[in-house]
Design a protein around this motif. Structure first.
Motif, mmCIF file in Angstrom:
data_model
loop_
_atom_site.group_PDB
_atom_site.id
_atom_site.type_symbol
_atom_site.label_atom_id
_atom_site.label_comp_id
_atom_site.label_asym_id
_atom_site.label_seq_id
_atom_site.Cartn_x
_atom_site.Cartn_y
_atom_site.Cartn_z
ATOM 1 N N GLU A 46 41.918 43.798 37.232
ATOM 2 C CA GLU A 46 40.572 43.519 37.728
ATOM 3 C C GLU A 46 40.524 42.266 38.604
ATOM 4 O OE1 GLU A 46 37.683 45.448 34.295
ATOM 5 O OE2 GLU A 46 38.402 43.389 34.046
ATOM 6 N N GLU A 47 41.344 41.281 38.289
ATOM 7 C CA GLU A 47 41.332 40.028 39.040
ATOM 8 C C GLU A 47 42.126 40.100 40.340
ATOM 9 O OE1 GLU A 47 42.839 37.219 36.277
ATOM 10 O OE2 GLU A 47 40.966 37.062 35.122
ATOM 11 N N ASN A 48 43.130 40.988 40.398
ATOM 12 C CA ASN A 48 44.025 40.986 41.556
ATOM 13 C C ASN A 48 43.976 42.265 42.395
ATOM 14 O OD1 ASN A 48 45.893 38.413 41.101
ATOM 15 N ND2 ASN A 48 45.628 39.394 39.098
ATOM 16 N N ASN A 49 43.378 43.322 41.889
ATOM 17 C CA ASN A 49 43.337 44.577 42.631
ATOM 18 C C ASN A 49 42.188 44.583 43.633
ATOM 19 O OD1 ASN A 49 43.698 47.595 43.085
ATOM 20 N ND2 ASN A 49 41.642 47.530 42.178
ATOM 21 N N ARG A 50 42.431 45.190 44.808
ATOM 22 C CA ARG A 50 41.403 45.312 45.840
ATOM 23 C C ARG A 50 41.114 46.772 46.185
ATOM 24 N NH1 ARG A 50 41.082 41.178 44.059
ATOM 25 N NH2 ARG A 50 41.155 39.104 45.012
ATOM 26 N N ASP A 51 41.701 47.696 45.431
ATOM 27 C CA ASP A 51 41.495 49.120 45.696
ATOM 28 C C ASP A 51 40.224 49.573 44.996
ATOM 29 O OD1 ASP A 51 41.622 51.940 45.839
ATOM 30 O OD2 ASP A 51 43.816 51.900 45.916
ATOM 31 N N PRO A 52 39.218 50.041 45.753
ATOM 32 C CA PRO A 52 37.941 50.432 45.120
ATOM 33 C C PRO A 52 38.039 51.679 44.252
ATOM 34 C CG PRO A 52 37.951 51.023 47.454
ATOM 35 C CD PRO A 52 39.189 50.214 47.224
ATOM 36 N N ARG A 53 39.138 52.412 44.359
ATOM 37 C CA ARG A 53 39.280 53.623 43.551
ATOM 38 C C ARG A 53 39.628 53.316 42.096
ATOM 39 N NH1 ARG A 53 43.936 56.600 46.749
ATOM 40 N NH2 ARG A 53 44.751 54.459 46.549
ATOM 41 N N VAL A 54 40.070 52.084 41.837
ATOM 42 C CA VAL A 54 40.586 51.731 40.518
ATOM 43 C C VAL A 54 39.447 51.443 39.545
ATOM 44 C CG1 VAL A 54 41.977 50.092 39.196
ATOM 45 C CG2 VAL A 54 42.727 50.833 41.473
ATOM 46 N N ARG A 55 39.544 52.039 38.380
ATOM 47 C CA ARG A 55 38.619 51.768 37.283
ATOM 48 C C ARG A 55 39.448 51.447 36.049
ATOM 49 N NH1 ARG A 55 34.889 56.498 34.610
ATOM 50 N NH2 ARG A 55 34.232 55.396 32.709
ATOM 51 N N VAL A 56 39.222 50.283 35.469
ATOM 52 C CA VAL A 56 39.986 49.849 34.302
ATOM 53 C C VAL A 56 39.275 50.297 33.030
ATOM 54 C CG1 VAL A 56 40.959 47.899 33.051
ATOM 55 C CG2 VAL A 56 40.905 47.870 35.555
ATOM 56 N N LEU A 57 40.016 50.973 32.167
ATOM 57 C CA LEU A 57 39.515 51.418 30.867
ATOM 58 C C LEU A 57 40.239 50.639 29.772
ATOM 59 C CD1 LEU A 57 39.644 55.275 31.535
ATOM 60 C CD2 LEU A 57 37.700 53.743 31.891
ATOM 61 N N TYR A 58 39.542 50.355 28.706
ATOM 62 C CA TYR A 58 40.120 49.551 27.627
ATOM 63 C C TYR A 58 40.108 50.326 26.314
ATOM 64 C CZ TYR A 58 39.720 45.457 30.686
ATOM 65 O OH TYR A 58 39.847 44.574 31.724
ATOM 66 N N ASN A 59 41.271 50.342 25.644
ATOM 67 C CA ASN A 59 41.339 50.843 24.278
ATOM 68 C C ASN A 59 41.158 49.661 23.323
ATOM 69 O OD1 ASN A 59 41.724 53.524 24.894
ATOM 70 N ND2 ASN A 59 43.948 53.468 24.697
ATOM 71 N N PRO A 60 40.320 49.788 22.306
ATOM 72 C CA PRO A 60 40.091 48.655 21.401
ATOM 73 C C PRO A 60 41.302 48.274 20.583
ATOM 74 C CG PRO A 60 39.027 50.648 20.579
ATOM 75 C CD PRO A 60 39.497 50.952 21.963
ATOM 76 N N GLU A 61 42.234 49.228 20.380
ATOM 77 C CA GLU A 61 43.480 48.936 19.675
ATOM 78 C C GLU A 61 44.603 49.695 20.361
ATOM 79 O OE1 GLU A 61 41.972 52.671 18.416
ATOM 80 O OE2 GLU A 61 41.028 50.713 18.018
ATOM 81 N N ASN A 62 45.831 49.275 20.107
ATOM 82 C CA ASN A 62 46.974 49.930 20.731
ATOM 83 C C ASN A 62 47.157 51.331 20.153
ATOM 84 O OD1 ASN A 62 50.239 50.422 20.527
ATOM 85 N ND2 ASN A 62 49.606 49.545 22.468
ATOM 86 N N ARG A 63 47.081 52.343 21.013
ATOM 87 C CA ARG A 63 47.199 53.729 20.584
ATOM 88 C C ARG A 63 48.458 54.404 21.105
ATOM 89 N NH1 ARG A 63 40.918 55.417 22.068
ATOM 90 N NH2 ARG A 63 39.896 53.934 20.638
ATOM 91 N N GLY A 64 49.290 53.688 21.835
ATOM 92 C CA GLY A 64 50.475 54.296 22.405
ATOM 93 C C GLY A 64 50.180 54.979 23.719
ATOM 94 N N VAL A 65 51.234 55.441 24.366
ATOM 95 C CA VAL A 65 51.075 56.042 25.689
ATOM 96 C C VAL A 65 50.177 57.276 25.637
ATOM 97 C CG1 VAL A 65 53.194 57.407 25.425
ATOM 98 C CG2 VAL A 65 52.321 56.902 27.712
ATOM 99 N N GLY A 66 50.284 58.063 24.572
ATOM 100 C CA GLY A 66 49.441 59.237 24.455
ATOM 101 C C GLY A 66 47.976 58.880 24.306
ATOM 102 N N GLY A 67 47.695 57.864 23.494
ATOM 103 C CA GLY A 67 46.321 57.434 23.323
ATOM 104 C C GLY A 67 45.713 56.916 24.612
#
Length: 324
Positions: A46-67
């Motif tokens: 979020e601080e360094n990206n300038r691509d407007p297509r990017v949306r950051v999603l957050y998992n509240p806990e580590n769920r692994g690559v599948g999660g």
């Protein structure tokens, strides 16, 4: 078609921005999923990206690559995307290959595409021997448990999928860690989705792998056996009863009866000191031999029973029929 890219982000701050920058203009949305990363990958993007297509999603806990990928899949479904391509953020998957993964989905030739690093001998030159052997063994186990005998390299995470097919899968029941790719193939087989391999080269960057072979190998073996049994029951006993069902049941019964009879006669011969006659030996061996032939016939039937008509085409016909 509206194309989205899903990027699981866990300790990938060194490479993720270059991966995002390499994604072509054919992609409409990029979902970067911070899987409770201790390095703060989401905040870093979020601080360094300038691509407007990017949306950051957050998992509240580590769920692994599948999660992480499941989180992105749900976002793509909510946003009305047609195709979701999964690319790792560690720089080991070339975003320039994305059109190759999308093309069979656009043309209605497949529902799900995945990378295959075993297609060309040159592609495996940089692969460590231990990983090469492990992938070969896992590929065979996955063919048995998932039923896709036409695919190789099941743990390859470079994938693309139609969202209309995702909507048919129980996403919340998918494995969330390293078994995710294999479980995805198992779930796709239950809905008769078509899967195709896309040849690609193996690339190993300087990122440290978080997968410990000694820890996941027993887990992979146990879960593959579980999927094999569930697939057999569902495809050959519950949903359908066909010639493959007869081959398998007769084969297992004959092998069991021949083995049981042979073991009993061996115990009798040992206790009485009288060797078994040739006729007795044949009575034990013949059911076993016939049973093995039936099981081989079942295996041949299962190999030829892979899905051939893309599920997405069937779903589209249903939509067209309901909206004349």
């Amino acid at each position: 078609m509206r194309i989205a890219v899903a990027i699981p982000c866990y300790k990938v701050t060194q490479h993720v921005l270059s991966v995002i920058a390499a994604i072509g203009p054919e992609v409409e949305a990029i979902y970067a999923v911070d899987d409770a990363c201790p390095d703060g990958s989401g905040r870093f993007i979020e601080e360094n990206n300038r691509d407007p297509r990017v949306r950051v999603l957050y998992n509240p806990e580590n769920r692994g690559v599948g999660g992480a990928i499941i989180t992105a899949y749900k976002a793509a479904l909510a946003d009305g995307m047609d195709i979701v391509v999964k690319i790792d953020g560690d720089g080991q998957m070339n975003p320039a290959l994305l059109p190759l993964f999308v093309r069979p989905l656009r043309r209605g030739q497949a529902d799900y595409t995945k990378g295959n690093r075993f297609h060309r001998p040159e592609s495996m030159q940089g692969m460590p021997p231990v990983r090469l052997f492990g992938n070969a063994v896992l590929s065979f186990l996955t063919k048995l448990s998932c039923g896709y005998w036409n695919v190789m390299d099941p743990t390859n995470g470079y994938t693309a999928v139609r969202t209309c097919v995702l909507a048919e899968l129980p996403l919340d029941k998918l494995e969330q860690r390293y078994f995710f790719e294999t479980d995805m193939l198992f779930r796709l087989n239950t809905v008769r989705a078509v899967v195709k391999d896309v040849p690609m080269d193996a690339v190993y960057a300087d990122e440290e792998s978080h997968l410990k072979v000694s820890r996941v190998l027993p887990e992979f073996l146990r879960k593959n056996c579980s999927r094999l049994w569930r697939r057999y029951v569902y495809n050959y006993l519950v949903r359908d009863f066909n010639v493959g069902s007869l081959y398998s049941l007769c084969g297992a019964l004959l092998v069991f009866m021949g083995t049981l009879f042979g073991a009993w006669q061996w115990i009798v011969s040992s206790s009485t000191s009288h060797p078994a006659t040739s006729g007795t030996v044949m009575l034990a061996a013949l059911p076993i031999l016939i049973g093995i032939q039936c099981l081989i016939a079942f295996l041949h039937y299962d190999v030829s029973n892979i899905p051939t008509e893309p599920l997405s085409l069937s779903l589209q016909r249903q939509v067209d029929d309901s909206n004349p």
